[in-house]
Design a protein around this motif. Structure first.
Motif, PDB file in Angstrom:
ATOM      1  N   UNK A  39       8.390 -26.933  12.626  1.00  0.00           N
ATOM      2  CA  UNK A  39       7.634 -27.397  13.796  1.00  0.00           C
ATOM      3  C   UNK A  39       7.008 -28.762  13.526  1.00  0.00           C
ATOM      4  N   UNK A  40       6.485 -28.955  12.321  1.00  0.00           N
ATOM      5  CA  UNK A  40       5.891 -30.246  11.973  1.00  0.00           C
ATOM      6  C   UNK A  40       6.953 -31.338  11.951  1.00  0.00           C
ATOM      7  N   UNK A  41       8.109 -31.051  11.361  1.00  0.00           N
ATOM      8  CA  UNK A  41       9.176 -32.046  11.309  1.00  0.00           C
ATOM      9  C   UNK A  41       9.673 -32.388  12.716  1.00  0.00           C
ATOM     10  N   UNK A  42       9.783 -31.379  13.594  1.00  0.00           N
ATOM     11  CA  UNK A  42      10.195 -31.647  14.973  1.00  0.00           C
ATOM     12  C   UNK A  42       9.194 -32.542  15.685  1.00  0.00           C
ATOM     13  N   UNK A  47       7.763 -38.064  17.608  1.00  0.00           N
ATOM     14  CA  UNK A  47       6.574 -38.943  17.634  1.00  0.00           C
ATOM     15  C   UNK A  47       5.390 -38.270  18.321  1.00  0.00           C
ATOM     16  N   UNK A  48       5.195 -36.978  18.057  1.00  0.00           N
ATOM     17  CA  UNK A  48       4.097 -36.241  18.660  1.00  0.00           C
ATOM     18  C   UNK A  48       3.108 -35.713  17.633  1.00  0.00           C
ATOM     19  N   UNK A  49       3.260 -36.103  16.381  1.00  0.00           N
ATOM     20  CA  UNK A  49       2.387 -35.592  15.329  1.00  0.00           C
ATOM     21  C   UNK A  49       1.305 -36.625  15.031  1.00  0.00           C
ATOM     22  N   UNK A  50       0.121 -36.119  14.723  1.00  0.00           N
ATOM     23  CA  UNK A  50      -0.961 -37.016  14.313  1.00  0.00           C
ATOM     24  C   UNK A  50      -0.959 -37.111  12.789  1.00  0.00           C
ATOM     25  N   UNK A  51      -1.592 -38.138  12.302  1.00  0.00           N
ATOM     26  CA  UNK A  51      -1.672 -38.311  10.850  1.00  0.00           C
ATOM     27  C   UNK A  51      -2.450 -37.164  10.215  1.00  0.00           C
ATOM     28  N   UNK A  52      -3.487 -36.710  10.882  1.00  0.00           N
ATOM     29  CA  UNK A  52      -4.295 -35.608  10.343  1.00  0.00           C
ATOM     30  C   UNK A  52      -3.481 -34.324  10.248  1.00  0.00           C
ATOM     31  N   UNK A  84       4.484 -45.231   8.377  1.00  0.00           N
ATOM     32  CA  UNK A  84       3.841 -46.310   9.142  1.00  0.00           C
ATOM     33  C   UNK A  84       2.620 -45.734   9.853  1.00  0.00           C
ATOM     34  N   UNK A  85       1.639 -45.352   9.078  1.00  0.00           N
ATOM     35  CA  UNK A  85       0.459 -44.680   9.620  1.00  0.00           C
ATOM     36  C   UNK A  85      -0.293 -45.536  10.633  1.00  0.00           C
TER      37      UNK A  85
END
Length: 119
Positions: A39-42, A47-52, A84-85
């Protein structure tokens, strides 16, 4: 005197109940499973994941499964090499194009491995 004994009894009962509850409740444990990494990789690929969120899952060692910990370390290494945070706030991907391609390969590998283990 009766009121004193009643209050003392109620206090002891409440304190005893709290101690019993604290002694019987186990320590909560978070176990990262393959579905969590997928789920995190998806999310990262879309481009829907936050850095946190990325750091929360990828930064936490997986001690119960060496294979998953290897996947986690490889994802962490991808972030070090291709991350590229600073562009997340602009709605851009977490990784550059090369990192996105490598993450897609890692995700597909984990999905195939998980499917094999379930059968």
């Amino acid at each position: 005197m009766a009121l004193y004994l009643l209050v003392l009894g109620v206090c002891l009962l409440v304190i005893g109940a709290v101690l019993l509850a604290l002694m019987t409740v186990g320590t909560p444990r978070y176990r990262t499973e393959p579905k969590d990494l997928l789920a995190l990789f998806d999310k990262a690929l879309n481009s829907q994941v936050s850095e946190a969120e990325w750091d929360t899952i990828i930064g936490y060692p997986i001690r119960h499964n060496d294979y998953l910990d290897g996947i986690r370390r490889r994802a962490s290494r991808l972030m070090e090499l291709h991350g590229r945070r600073w562009q997340i706030a602009q709605g851009k991907p977490l990784l550059n194009q090369e990192g996105q391609a490598e993450l897609q390969v890692l995700r597909d590998h984990l999905a195939a491995h998980t499917a094999l283990r379930q059968t």
